[in-house]
Design a protein around this motif. Structure first.
Motif, short mmCIF file in Angstrom:
data_model
loop_
_atom_site.label_atom_id
_atom_site.label_comp_id
_atom_site.label_asym_id
_atom_site.label_seq_id
_atom_site.Cartn_x
_atom_site.Cartn_y
_atom_site.Cartn_z
N ASN A 29 0.82 -1.22 0.00
CA ASN A 29 0.00 0.00 0.00
C ASN A 29 0.85 1.26 0.00
O ASN A 29 0.76 2.10 0.90
N ARG A 44 4.05 0.98 3.22
CA ARG A 44 3.66 0.56 4.57
C ARG A 44 4.27 -0.80 4.87
O ARG A 44 4.31 -1.66 3.99
N ASP A 91 -0.78 3.28 5.02
CA ASP A 91 -1.35 3.64 3.72
C ASP A 91 -1.10 5.09 3.30
O ASP A 91 -2.05 5.87 3.09
N ARG A 138 -10.53 7.08 6.57
CA ARG A 138 -9.35 6.50 5.92
C ARG A 138 -9.27 7.02 4.50
O ARG A 138 -10.17 7.70 4.03
N LYS A 195 -17.89 -1.50 0.16
CA LYS A 195 -17.31 -0.20 0.48
C LYS A 195 -16.37 0.23 -0.64
O LYS A 195 -15.84 -0.60 -1.39
N TYR A 225 -10.82 -7.24 -2.73
CA TYR A 225 -10.50 -5.82 -3.01
C TYR A 225 -10.08 -5.69 -4.46
O TYR A 225 -9.11 -6.34 -4.89
N VAL A 261 -3.38 -10.74 3.84
CA VAL A 261 -4.84 -10.75 3.68
C VAL A 261 -5.12 -11.18 2.24
O VAL A 261 -4.67 -10.53 1.30
N VAL A 264 -6.43 -9.29 -2.33
CA VAL A 264 -6.41 -7.82 -2.22
C VAL A 264 -5.48 -7.22 -3.27
O VAL A 264 -4.32 -7.61 -3.38
N PHE A 266 -4.70 -3.15 -3.73
CA PHE A 266 -5.05 -1.90 -3.02
C PHE A 266 -4.04 -0.84 -3.43
O PHE A 266 -2.83 -1.02 -3.24
N ASP A 286 -1.83 -7.44 0.83
CA ASP A 286 -1.27 -6.74 2.00
C ASP A 286 0.13 -7.25 2.36
O ASP A 286 0.53 -7.21 3.53
C1 BMA Z 1 -8.43 -1.97 4.39
C2 BMA Z 1 -7.17 -1.28 4.84
C3 BMA Z 1 -6.07 -1.49 3.82
C4 BMA Z 1 -5.92 -2.96 3.49
C5 BMA Z 1 -7.27 -3.56 3.15
C6 BMA Z 1 -7.20 -5.06 2.90
O1 BMA Z 1 -9.45 -1.85 5.34
O2 BMA Z 1 -6.76 -1.79 6.09
O3 BMA Z 1 -4.87 -0.99 4.37
O4 BMA Z 1 -5.06 -3.10 2.38
O5 BMA Z 1 -8.18 -3.33 4.20
O6 BMA Z 1 -6.79 -5.73 4.06
#
Ligand code: BMA
Length: 311
Positions: A29, A44, A91, A138, A195, A225, A261, A264, A266, A286
Protein backbone atom coordinates in the motif's frame (compact mmCIF):
# COMPACT_ATOMS: atom_id res chain seq x y z
CA UNK A 1 -13.11 -0.49 -25.92
CA UNK A 2 -10.15 -1.91 -24.02
CA UNK A 3 -10.96 -4.52 -21.42
CA UNK A 4 -7.49 -5.28 -20.16
CA UNK A 5 -6.92 -1.91 -18.55
CA UNK A 6 -3.82 -2.57 -16.49
CA UNK A 7 -0.78 -4.36 -17.89
CA UNK A 8 1.15 -5.97 -15.07
CA UNK A 9 4.92 -5.45 -14.93
CA UNK A 10 6.48 -8.79 -15.88
CA UNK A 11 8.77 -8.91 -12.87
CA UNK A 12 6.15 -8.37 -10.17
CA UNK A 13 6.28 -8.21 -7.23
CA UNK A 14 8.58 -5.19 -7.38
CA UNK A 15 9.25 -5.00 -3.65
CA UNK A 16 8.99 -7.51 -0.80
CA UNK A 17 10.08 -7.67 2.81
CA UNK A 18 13.34 -9.31 1.70
CA UNK A 19 14.31 -6.00 0.05
CA UNK A 20 14.00 -4.09 3.32
CA UNK A 21 17.20 -3.75 5.38
CA UNK A 22 15.31 -3.72 8.71
CA UNK A 23 12.88 -6.27 10.15
CA UNK A 24 9.39 -6.07 8.62
CA UNK A 25 6.69 -8.59 7.75
CA UNK A 26 5.12 -6.86 4.75
CA UNK A 27 5.72 -4.15 2.12
CA UNK A 28 2.46 -2.83 0.72
CA UNK A 29 0.00 0.00 0.00
CA UNK A 30 2.59 2.53 -1.14
CA UNK A 31 2.23 6.10 -2.34
CA UNK A 32 4.55 7.07 -5.19
CA UNK A 33 5.58 10.44 -6.64
CA UNK A 34 8.24 11.72 -9.00
CA UNK A 35 10.85 13.92 -7.34
CA UNK A 36 13.67 15.44 -9.42
CA UNK A 37 13.04 12.84 -12.11
CA UNK A 38 13.20 9.87 -9.74
CA UNK A 39 10.38 7.77 -8.31
CA UNK A 40 9.95 8.01 -4.55
CA UNK A 41 7.87 5.30 -2.93
CA UNK A 42 6.53 5.50 0.62
CA UNK A 43 5.43 2.01 1.57
CA UNK A 44 3.66 0.56 4.57
CA UNK A 45 5.22 -2.29 6.52
CA UNK A 46 3.83 -4.35 9.36
CA UNK A 47 6.35 -4.89 12.11
CA UNK A 48 6.14 -8.11 14.06
CA UNK A 49 4.11 -6.28 16.67
CA UNK A 50 1.38 -6.11 14.00
CA UNK A 51 1.67 -2.32 13.89
CA UNK A 52 2.69 -0.39 10.80
CA UNK A 53 5.47 2.02 9.86
CA UNK A 54 6.29 3.80 6.60
CA UNK A 55 9.50 3.17 4.66
CA UNK A 56 11.06 4.88 1.65
CA UNK A 57 12.31 3.30 -1.57
CA UNK A 58 13.77 5.09 -4.60
CA UNK A 59 13.98 4.23 -8.28
CA UNK A 60 15.23 5.64 -11.57
CA UNK A 61 12.77 3.71 -13.76
CA UNK A 62 9.70 3.30 -11.56
CA UNK A 63 10.10 -0.48 -11.32
CA UNK A 64 13.44 -1.24 -9.66
CA UNK A 65 13.42 0.23 -6.18
CA UNK A 66 16.07 0.41 -3.47
CA UNK A 67 14.96 0.81 0.12
CA UNK A 68 16.59 3.34 2.46
CA UNK A 69 18.25 1.83 5.55
CA UNK A 70 15.88 3.47 8.06
CA UNK A 71 12.06 3.86 8.12
CA UNK A 72 10.78 7.24 6.90
CA UNK A 73 7.90 7.62 9.39
CA UNK A 74 7.45 5.82 12.68
CA UNK A 75 4.49 6.44 15.01
CA UNK A 76 5.06 9.94 16.35
CA UNK A 77 6.50 10.72 19.76
CA UNK A 78 5.59 14.43 19.46
CA UNK A 79 3.01 15.57 22.04
CA UNK A 80 0.37 16.69 19.53
CA UNK A 81 0.56 13.52 17.47
CA UNK A 82 1.60 10.57 19.65
CA UNK A 83 -1.82 9.93 21.21
CA UNK A 84 -3.29 9.23 17.79
CA UNK A 85 -0.47 7.16 16.27
CA UNK A 86 0.28 4.63 19.00
CA UNK A 87 -1.10 1.72 16.91
CA UNK A 88 0.81 2.74 13.79
CA UNK A 89 0.89 4.76 10.59
CA UNK A 90 -0.54 3.25 7.40
CA UNK A 91 -1.35 3.64 3.72
CA UNK A 92 0.49 6.88 2.74
CA UNK A 93 -0.53 8.90 -0.31
CA UNK A 94 1.85 11.52 -1.77
CA UNK A 95 0.79 14.60 -3.70
CA UNK A 96 3.06 17.23 -5.23
CA UNK A 97 1.27 20.47 -4.50
CA UNK A 98 2.81 23.92 -4.90
CA UNK A 99 6.34 23.65 -3.48
CA UNK A 100 6.01 20.57 -1.27
CA UNK A 101 5.19 16.90 -1.30
CA UNK A 102 2.27 16.33 1.05
CA UNK A 103 1.68 12.95 2.64
CA UNK A 104 -1.73 11.86 3.89
CA UNK A 105 -1.61 8.75 6.07
CA UNK A 106 -3.90 6.75 8.34
CA UNK A 107 -3.05 7.17 12.03
CA UNK A 108 -4.32 4.37 14.27
CA UNK A 109 -4.83 4.56 18.02
CA UNK A 110 -7.23 3.54 20.77
CA UNK A 111 -9.31 6.51 19.59
CA UNK A 112 -9.87 5.07 16.12
CA UNK A 113 -8.34 5.88 12.75
CA UNK A 114 -7.87 9.41 11.46
CA UNK A 115 -5.87 11.11 8.74
CA UNK A 116 -2.56 12.83 9.36
CA UNK A 117 -1.04 15.40 7.01
CA UNK A 118 2.75 15.65 6.76
CA UNK A 119 5.06 17.35 4.28
CA UNK A 120 8.51 16.89 2.88
CA UNK A 121 10.48 19.09 0.52
CA UNK A 122 13.34 16.69 -0.11
CA UNK A 123 12.39 13.15 1.03
CA UNK A 124 15.13 13.44 3.67
CA UNK A 125 13.13 14.97 6.51
CA UNK A 126 9.40 15.00 7.11
CA UNK A 127 7.28 17.36 9.17
CA UNK A 128 3.84 16.58 10.56
CA UNK A 129 1.38 19.41 10.02
CA UNK A 130 -1.99 18.42 11.49
CA UNK A 131 -4.66 15.79 11.68
CA UNK A 132 -7.15 16.72 9.00
CA UNK A 133 -10.01 14.47 10.07
CA UNK A 134 -11.34 13.16 13.33
CA UNK A 135 -12.04 9.40 13.71
CA UNK A 136 -13.09 7.32 11.75
CA UNK A 137 -11.69 8.21 8.34
CA UNK A 138 -9.35 6.50 5.92
CA UNK A 139 -8.10 6.86 2.33
CA UNK A 140 -7.61 10.62 2.03
CA UNK A 141 -6.22 11.98 -1.23
CA UNK A 142 -5.56 15.66 -1.91
CA UNK A 143 -5.87 17.09 -5.43
CA UNK A 144 -2.53 18.32 -6.86
CA UNK A 145 -3.71 21.91 -7.32
CA UNK A 146 -6.16 24.40 -5.82
CA UNK A 147 -9.53 24.50 -7.55
CA UNK A 148 -11.48 27.78 -7.47
CA UNK A 149 -9.10 29.08 -4.81
CA UNK A 150 -9.45 26.14 -2.41
CA UNK A 151 -7.63 22.90 -1.69
CA UNK A 152 -9.76 19.82 -2.31
CA UNK A 153 -9.67 16.32 -0.85
CA UNK A 154 -11.52 13.05 -1.26
CA UNK A 155 -11.84 10.62 1.59
CA UNK A 156 -13.90 7.82 3.07
CA UNK A 157 -15.59 8.08 6.45
CA UNK A 158 -16.46 4.75 8.08
CA UNK A 159 -20.18 4.41 8.65
CA UNK A 160 -22.47 1.75 10.03
CA UNK A 161 -25.54 3.52 8.63
CA UNK A 162 -24.71 4.14 4.98
CA UNK A 163 -22.40 2.06 2.77
CA UNK A 164 -18.85 3.38 3.07
CA UNK A 165 -18.66 6.05 0.36
CA UNK A 166 -16.32 8.66 -1.15
CA UNK A 167 -16.77 12.24 0.09
CA UNK A 168 -15.31 15.56 -1.08
CA UNK A 169 -14.24 18.48 1.18
CA UNK A 170 -12.57 21.85 0.71
CA UNK A 171 -10.02 23.91 2.62
CA UNK A 172 -8.49 27.39 2.51
CA UNK A 173 -5.23 26.26 4.16
CA UNK A 174 -4.94 22.41 4.06
CA UNK A 175 -5.65 22.25 7.82
CA UNK A 176 -9.32 23.19 8.12
CA UNK A 177 -11.78 21.33 5.93
CA UNK A 178 -15.50 21.69 5.27
CA UNK A 179 -18.38 21.97 2.77
CA UNK A 180 -18.26 18.16 2.67
CA UNK A 181 -20.60 16.10 0.55
CA UNK A 182 -20.84 12.54 -0.68
CA UNK A 183 -19.88 12.05 -4.34
CA UNK A 184 -19.68 8.29 -5.05
CA UNK A 185 -21.41 5.40 -3.28
CA UNK A 186 -21.10 1.62 -3.64
CA UNK A 187 -23.66 -0.07 -5.88
CA UNK A 188 -25.67 -3.02 -4.56
CA UNK A 189 -24.66 -6.43 -5.93
CA UNK A 190 -21.80 -4.94 -7.89
CA UNK A 191 -18.04 -5.50 -7.53
CA UNK A 192 -17.79 -2.47 -5.20
CA UNK A 193 -20.97 -3.08 -3.22
CA UNK A 194 -19.59 -3.23 0.32
CA UNK A 195 -17.31 -0.20 0.48
CA UNK A 196 -15.24 2.09 -1.69
CA UNK A 197 -12.38 4.48 -0.98
CA UNK A 198 -10.08 6.80 -2.92
CA UNK A 199 -6.81 5.22 -4.00
CA UNK A 200 -4.23 7.31 -5.85
CA UNK A 201 -4.36 11.14 -5.64
CA UNK A 202 -6.48 12.39 -8.58
CA UNK A 203 -4.74 12.81 -11.93
CA UNK A 204 -5.50 15.74 -14.24
CA UNK A 205 -6.59 14.71 -17.75
CA UNK A 206 -8.11 16.83 -20.51
CA UNK A 207 -11.55 15.42 -19.78
CA UNK A 208 -11.54 15.48 -15.99
CA UNK A 209 -9.82 14.36 -12.81
CA UNK A 210 -9.12 10.64 -12.93
CA UNK A 211 -9.79 8.99 -9.58
CA UNK A 212 -8.54 5.43 -9.20
CA UNK A 213 -10.37 3.94 -6.23
CA UNK A 214 -10.79 0.60 -4.52
CA UNK A 215 -14.01 -1.31 -4.12
CA UNK A 216 -14.79 -4.26 -1.88
CA UNK A 217 -17.12 -7.22 -2.44
CA UNK A 218 -17.95 -9.61 0.41
CA UNK A 219 -17.90 -13.34 -0.36
CA UNK A 220 -18.25 -16.53 1.71
CA UNK A 221 -14.44 -16.67 1.59
CA UNK A 222 -13.87 -13.11 2.83
CA UNK A 223 -13.67 -9.77 1.04
CA UNK A 224 -12.24 -9.19 -2.45
CA UNK A 225 -10.50 -5.82 -3.01
CA UNK A 226 -10.44 -4.56 -6.61
CA UNK A 227 -9.64 -1.24 -8.33
CA UNK A 228 -11.90 0.93 -10.44
CA UNK A 229 -11.88 4.38 -12.05
CA UNK A 230 -14.04 7.49 -11.85
CA UNK A 231 -13.84 10.89 -13.55
CA UNK A 232 -14.59 14.23 -11.84
CA UNK A 233 -15.19 17.58 -13.55
CA UNK A 234 -12.01 19.66 -13.74
CA UNK A 235 -13.48 22.94 -12.48
CA UNK A 236 -15.91 21.32 -10.01
CA UNK A 237 -14.75 17.88 -8.85
CA UNK A 238 -17.92 17.39 -6.79
CA UNK A 239 -19.52 16.67 -10.17
CA UNK A 240 -18.79 13.07 -11.15
CA UNK A 241 -18.77 12.68 -14.93
CA UNK A 242 -18.72 8.90 -14.81
CA UNK A 243 -17.74 5.86 -12.74
CA UNK A 244 -16.50 2.88 -14.72
CA UNK A 245 -18.99 0.03 -14.37
CA UNK A 246 -16.20 -2.54 -14.56
CA UNK A 247 -13.18 -2.98 -12.35
CA UNK A 248 -9.79 -2.22 -13.89
CA UNK A 249 -7.75 -4.61 -11.76
CA UNK A 250 -8.55 -7.60 -9.58
CA UNK A 251 -6.40 -10.07 -7.60
CA UNK A 252 -5.06 -12.66 -10.04
CA UNK A 253 -1.35 -13.18 -9.54
CA UNK A 254 -0.48 -15.69 -6.78
CA UNK A 255 0.91 -12.89 -4.52
CA UNK A 256 -2.36 -10.95 -4.90
CA UNK A 257 -4.55 -13.96 -4.15
CA UNK A 258 -2.57 -15.32 -1.19
CA UNK A 259 -0.67 -13.27 1.38
CA UNK A 260 -1.24 -11.52 4.69
CA UNK A 261 -4.84 -10.75 3.68
CA UNK A 262 -6.02 -12.84 0.72
CA UNK A 263 -7.53 -11.43 -2.46
CA UNK A 264 -6.41 -7.82 -2.22
CA UNK A 265 -5.17 -5.29 -4.75
CA UNK A 266 -5.05 -1.90 -3.02
CA UNK A 267 -3.58 1.28 -4.48
CA UNK A 268 -2.28 4.44 -2.83
CA UNK A 269 -0.32 5.80 -5.80
CA UNK A 270 0.01 6.26 -9.54
CA UNK A 271 2.35 8.37 -11.65
CA UNK A 272 1.15 9.96 -14.91
CA UNK A 273 3.86 9.96 -17.57
CA UNK A 274 4.30 12.42 -20.46
CA UNK A 275 3.47 9.72 -23.04
CA UNK A 276 -0.12 9.34 -21.82
CA UNK A 277 0.49 6.23 -19.75
CA UNK A 278 0.17 5.75 -16.07
CA UNK A 279 2.38 3.75 -13.76
CA UNK A 280 0.03 2.20 -11.23
CA UNK A 281 1.26 0.76 -7.92
CA UNK A 282 -0.67 -1.59 -5.68
CA UNK A 283 -0.21 -3.75 -2.65
CA UNK A 284 -0.73 -7.48 -3.33
CA UNK A 285 -2.58 -9.31 -0.53
CA UNK A 286 -1.27 -6.74 2.00
CA UNK A 287 2.17 -8.30 1.67
CA UNK A 288 4.12 -7.16 -1.42
CA UNK A 289 4.25 -4.21 -3.84
CA UNK A 290 3.29 -4.63 -7.49
CA UNK A 291 3.31 -2.28 -10.48
CA UNK A 292 1.69 -2.03 -13.88
CA UNK A 293 0.91 0.42 -16.64
CA UNK A 294 -2.34 1.73 -18.08
CA UNK A 295 -3.26 4.07 -20.90
CA UNK A 296 -4.87 7.12 -19.30
CA UNK A 297 -7.28 7.71 -22.23
CA UNK A 298 -8.61 4.15 -21.92
CA UNK A 299 -9.47 4.68 -18.25
CA UNK A 300 -11.13 8.01 -19.09
CA UNK A 301 -13.11 6.35 -21.89
CA UNK A 302 -14.28 3.62 -19.53
CA UNK A 303 -15.62 6.26 -17.13
CA UNK A 304 -17.39 8.18 -19.89
CA UNK A 305 -18.82 5.37 -22.00
CA UNK A 306 -19.53 2.52 -19.59
CA UNK A 307 -20.55 4.24 -16.39
CA UNK A 308 -22.65 3.17 -13.45
CA UNK A 309 -24.50 5.86 -11.45
CA UNK A 310 -22.19 7.62 -8.94
CA UNK A 311 -24.83 7.81 -6.17
C1 BMA B 1 -8.43 -1.97 4.39
C2 BMA B 1 -7.17 -1.28 4.84
C3 BMA B 1 -6.07 -1.49 3.82
C4 BMA B 1 -5.92 -2.96 3.49
C5 BMA B 1 -7.27 -3.56 3.15
C6 BMA B 1 -7.20 -5.06 2.90
O1 BMA B 1 -9.45 -1.85 5.34
O2 BMA B 1 -6.76 -1.79 6.09
O3 BMA B 1 -4.87 -0.99 4.37
O4 BMA B 1 -5.06 -3.10 2.38
O5 BMA B 1 -8.18 -3.33 4.20
O6 BMA B 1 -6.79 -5.73 4.06
Amino acid sequence: MATDFVKRYEKNPILTKDDVPYAVQTVHNAGVAKFLGRYMMLFRSHLDTGRSTIGLAESDDGFNFKVRPEPFMMPSTEPLFCDYEEYGVEDPRIVHLEDAYYITYSAYSRHGVRIGLAATADFESVERIAFITQADYRNTVIFPEKINGRYVKLDRPNSEISPWSIWISYSPDLRHWGDSRVVIKPVTYHWDQMKIGPGAPPIRTEKGWLNIYHGVFPTMDGCVYRLGAALHRLDDPAVVLGVGDRWILQPEDPWEVVGYVHNVVFTCGAVAEDDGTLKLYWGGADKVMCAGTAVIDELVELCLTDSRPPL
